[in-house]
Scaffold this motif. Structure first.
Motif, PDB file in Angstrom:
ATOM      1  N   TYR A 207       0.613  -1.373  -0.519  1.00  0.00           N
ATOM      2  CA  TYR A 207      -0.436  -0.186   0.394  1.00  0.00           C
ATOM      3  C   TYR A 207       0.887   1.167  -0.228  1.00  0.00           C
ATOM      4  CZ  TYR A 207      -4.171  -2.446   1.273  1.00  0.00           C
ATOM      5  OH  TYR A 207      -5.905  -3.046   0.527  1.00  0.00           O
ATOM      6  N   VAL A 208       1.243   1.556  -0.971  1.00  0.00           N
ATOM      7  CA  VAL A 208       2.096   2.395  -1.496  1.00  0.00           C
ATOM      8  C   VAL A 208       1.673   3.749  -2.035  1.00  0.00           C
ATOM      9  CG1 VAL A 208       4.194   1.784  -0.670  1.00  0.00           C
ATOM     10  CG2 VAL A 208       3.486   1.387  -2.770  1.00  0.00           C
ATOM     11  N   GLY A 209       0.747   3.628  -2.636  1.00  0.00           N
ATOM     12  CA  GLY A 209       0.023   4.718  -3.343  1.00  0.00           C
ATOM     13  C   GLY A 209      -0.422   5.791  -2.946  1.00  0.00           C
TER      14      GLY A 209
ATOM     15  N   PRO B 100      -3.729  -3.311  -8.785  1.00  0.00           N
ATOM     16  CA  PRO B 100      -5.078  -3.799  -7.895  1.00  0.00           C
ATOM     17  C   PRO B 100      -5.317  -5.546  -8.627  1.00  0.00           C
ATOM     18  CG  PRO B 100      -5.611  -2.716  -9.546  1.00  0.00           C
ATOM     19  CD  PRO B 100      -3.975  -2.280  -9.915  1.00  0.00           C
ATOM     20  N   VAL B 101      -6.310  -5.812  -7.175  1.00  0.00           N
ATOM     21  CA  VAL B 101      -7.240  -7.090  -7.525  1.00  0.00           C
ATOM     22  C   VAL B 101      -8.386  -7.377  -6.626  1.00  0.00           C
ATOM     23  CG1 VAL B 101      -6.766  -9.676  -7.573  1.00  0.00           C
ATOM     24  CG2 VAL B 101      -4.931  -8.864  -7.453  1.00  0.00           C
ATOM     25  N   ALA B 102      -9.236  -8.155  -7.133  1.00  0.00           N
ATOM     26  CA  ALA B 102     -10.708  -7.186  -6.268  1.00  0.00           C
ATOM     27  C   ALA B 102     -10.943  -9.047  -5.629  1.00  0.00           C
ATOM     28  CB  ALA B 102     -11.880  -6.838  -7.082  1.00  0.00           C
ATOM     29  N   THR B 103     -11.482  -8.096  -4.113  1.00  0.00           N
ATOM     30  CA  THR B 103     -11.516  -9.261  -3.666  1.00  0.00           C
ATOM     31  C   THR B 103     -13.403  -9.886  -3.462  1.00  0.00           C
ATOM     32  OG1 THR B 103     -10.181  -8.227  -2.073  1.00  0.00           O
ATOM     33  CG2 THR B 103     -12.012  -9.665  -1.263  1.00  0.00           C
ATOM     34  N   ASN B 104     -13.162 -11.012  -3.291  1.00  0.00           N
ATOM     35  CA  ASN B 104     -14.133 -11.811  -3.653  1.00  0.00           C
ATOM     36  C   ASN B 104     -14.629 -12.741  -2.273  1.00  0.00           C
ATOM     37  OD1 ASN B 104     -15.225 -11.128  -6.583  1.00  0.00           O
ATOM     38  ND2 ASN B 104     -13.565 -12.674  -6.469  1.00  0.00           N
ATOM     39  N   SER B 105     -16.342 -12.618  -2.098  1.00  0.00           N
ATOM     40  CA  SER B 105     -16.759 -13.587  -1.084  1.00  0.00           C
ATOM     41  C   SER B 105     -15.466 -14.825  -1.208  1.00  0.00           C
ATOM     42  CB  SER B 105     -17.859 -14.252  -1.008  1.00  0.00           C
ATOM     43  OG  SER B 105     -18.264 -15.255  -0.342  1.00  0.00           O
ATOM     44  N   GLY B 106     -15.133 -15.466   0.083  1.00  0.00           N
ATOM     45  CA  GLY B 106     -14.136 -16.853   0.222  1.00  0.00           C
ATOM     46  C   GLY B 106     -12.533 -17.013   0.234  1.00  0.00           C
ATOM     47  N   ASP B 107     -12.651 -15.192  -0.765  1.00  0.00           N
ATOM     48  CA  ASP B 107     -11.050 -14.585  -0.304  1.00  0.00           C
ATOM     49  C   ASP B 107     -10.354 -14.808   1.195  1.00  0.00           C
ATOM     50  OD1 ASP B 107     -11.400 -15.378  -2.737  1.00  0.00           O
ATOM     51  OD2 ASP B 107     -11.136 -13.025  -3.627  1.00  0.00           O
ATOM     52  N   THR B 108      -8.919 -15.127   1.077  1.00  0.00           N
ATOM     53  CA  THR B 108      -8.320 -14.723   1.937  1.00  0.00           C
ATOM     54  C   THR B 108      -7.179 -13.757   1.967  1.00  0.00           C
ATOM     55  OG1 THR B 108      -9.040 -17.609   3.421  1.00  0.00           O
ATOM     56  CG2 THR B 108      -6.936 -15.590   4.447  1.00  0.00           C
TER      57      THR B 108
ATOM     58  N   THR C  94     -11.563  -3.819  -3.448  1.00  0.00           N
ATOM     59  CA  THR C  94     -11.455  -3.793  -4.934  1.00  0.00           C
ATOM     60  C   THR C  94     -10.207  -2.961  -5.665  1.00  0.00           C
ATOM     61  OG1 THR C  94     -12.383  -1.495  -4.849  1.00  0.00           O
ATOM     62  CG2 THR C  94     -13.942  -2.828  -5.007  1.00  0.00           C
ATOM     63  N   ALA C  95     -10.000  -3.336  -5.088  1.00  0.00           N
ATOM     64  CA  ALA C  95      -8.388  -2.948  -5.227  1.00  0.00           C
ATOM     65  C   ALA C  95      -6.673  -2.784  -5.012  1.00  0.00           C
ATOM     66  CB  ALA C  95      -8.242  -1.446  -6.236  1.00  0.00           C
ATOM     67  N   ILE C  96      -6.926  -4.423  -3.828  1.00  0.00           N
ATOM     68  CA  ILE C  96      -5.978  -4.745  -3.283  1.00  0.00           C
ATOM     69  C   ILE C  96      -4.085  -4.678  -4.293  1.00  0.00           C
ATOM     70  CG2 ILE C  96      -4.740  -6.834  -2.319  1.00  0.00           C
ATOM     71  CD1 ILE C  96      -7.152  -5.985  -0.731  1.00  0.00           C
ATOM     72  N   PRO C  97      -3.364  -4.042  -3.478  1.00  0.00           N
ATOM     73  CA  PRO C  97      -2.865  -4.296  -4.226  1.00  0.00           C
ATOM     74  C   PRO C  97      -1.675  -5.355  -4.458  1.00  0.00           C
ATOM     75  CG  PRO C  97      -2.007  -3.601  -2.217  1.00  0.00           C
ATOM     76  CD  PRO C  97      -3.974  -2.994  -2.653  1.00  0.00           C
TER      77      PRO C  97
END
Length: 426
Positions: free
Chosen positions: A360-362, A390-398, A382-385
């Motif tokens: 997280y360096v934005g 960036p990657v979106a988080t979905n249900s079930g993601d760890t 919705t924007a995990i670095p």
């Protein structure tokens, strides 16, 4: 000293560590004021020249529905003060539910109503925690209150448009400031207290706000997050971290909503505040800790925690690093994979992630602990670095999170890490 965070963090795991799920939350208070809930509150007033309407139909009065209201909900808590007598006046409504949770979050929608160019317009809404149920909240002239609360006006016409109060009993060791803290206090994060500051001008542009830099005649959502274990309190407007400070002891007690007028001029009848969708959620910490941290230069280990909602769709996640050295910069890192690497790149700490590690360096994401010994970040699910974008988080993601920060040692500057925190989103 060079650390692994100056190059891509792709390191092998040193063992299998099971991912943990988001911890359960308990809703302690929820009030949409669609019915008269006055029996659930204790009201403390100063002059008593005002009213508390616990089921005010603000939509019928021309105010749009609050952003978090259910379809068809039209009512809120309306407070007025100093309506006829020309006295300084304040009213604080304490919810009768006593809060003793280690971690909790207060959230409420607020509308500061006033007439542009009118008289007697400057009144401060208040949102508080840890109150005693007897002392009205007021940030100045005179200062009054208990626990902690933030006060803010809607017209940007006081010079102290935003201030926060910390009870003397919760003053950290080594500090001398208490009650309404000066706007130069480190907890103000350099944002100051005036609506003309760049931070508030960007936060509340006009339009839609009536006065740039102040939430006047618009809805704003206020959050107060309390971590009694770490001794850290954070204030947010519309999800933006505004102030964050340390405290001693605990902010146990009553949550409150209020309004104060520190001036004697009587308004034209359009000066009031409306609160809606009031809630307090306890046990708000998300995830489970893993992978212990080494002690930093303060003599204790840095701590990683998170608050928010356990569902990916809610997109409600705040990361916090605490028990860190003062005036140190740092940021959060994240990966879908856990790991363990001792002293990577000469660091004094342990890296608890592996695989494709994002940073997280934005803009605005690199933090400084200032005098608080900690920092927080509202994370966008919705924007995990990641190293590839960036990657979106979905249900079930760890996702596994950790804080990295600059530290000092007997041999010179170094870096360190908090513990790891694993969250599985529903």
């Amino acid at each position: 000293m060079k650390t692994s965070l100056r190059r891509p963090l792709i390191l092998a795991a040193a063992g299998s560590i099971a991912a943990a799920t988001a911890s359960a939350q308990i809703t302690l208070i929820t009030d949409n004021f669609e019915t008269n809930s006055s029996a659930d509150y204790t009201v403390a007033v100063s002059a008593g020249d005002g009213a508390q309407d616990f089921s005010f139909d603000y939509v019928a009065a021309g105010i749009p529905a609050a952003p978090r209201s259910a379809v068809g909900d039209t009512k809120g808590l309306r407070l007025t003060v100093n309506t006829t007598q020309g006295n300084q006046d304040a009213a604080t409504c304490f919810h009768n539910t006593a809060i003793t949770a280690d971690v909790y979050r207060l959230r409420v929608d607020v509308w500061n109503n006033f007439t542009p160019g009118g008289t007697g317009t400057t009144e401060h809404a208040h949102v508080g925690v840890g109150g005693d149920g007897a002392t009205f909240n007021q940030i100045f002239s005179p200062i009054s209150g208990s626990g902690a609360f933030i006060g803010f006006d809607g017209d940007g016409d006081s010079g102290s448009d935003y201030r926060w109060f910390r009870d003397p009993n919760n003053t950290p060791v080594g500090e001398t400031d208490s009650t309404t803290l000066p706007n130069t206090h480190p907890s103000y994060l350099g944002n100051g207290s005036n609506n003309t500051g760049a931070f508030f001008q960007a936060l509340f542009p006009a339009p839609p706000s009536t006065v740039a830099g102040s939430p006047g005649n618009i809805w704003t959502t206020v959050d107060i997050e309390v971590d009694n274990t770490a001794g850290l309190i954070s204030f947010y407007f519309d999800g933006t971290l505004t102030y964050q400070g340390s405290f001693a002891n605990r902010f146990d007690g009553l949550a409150s909503l209020g309004l104060a007028d520190v001036f004697t001029s009587v308004g034209d009848g359009n000066q009031f505040v409306v609160f809606d969708n009031f809630e307090v959620v306890a046990g708000g910490g998300l995830g489970s800790s893993y992978c212990s941290a080494n002690a930093n230069s303060t003599g204790v280990a840095g701590a990683m925690s998170a608050t928010g909602a356990p569902t990916a769709a809610a997109n409600d996640l705040t990361l916090t690093a605490s028990s860190l050295p003062n005036n140190s910069f740092g940021f959060f890192i994240v990966s879908p994979n856990q790991g363990f690497v001792m002293n990577p790149g000469g660091s004094s700490g342990n890296l608890c992630l592996s695989g494709a590690i994002g940073r997280y360096v934005g803009p605005g994401q690199i933090q400084n602990t200032l005098g608080n010994g900690g920092f927080s970040l509202v994370a966008d699910l919705t924007a995990i670095p990641s190293p590839t974008g960036p990657v979106a988080t979905n249900s079930g993601d760890t996702w596994n999170f950790q804080g990295w920060f600059r530290d000092s040692s007997p041999t010179g500057p170094t870096s360190n890490f908090t513990n790891g925190l694993s969250i599985t989103f529903q």
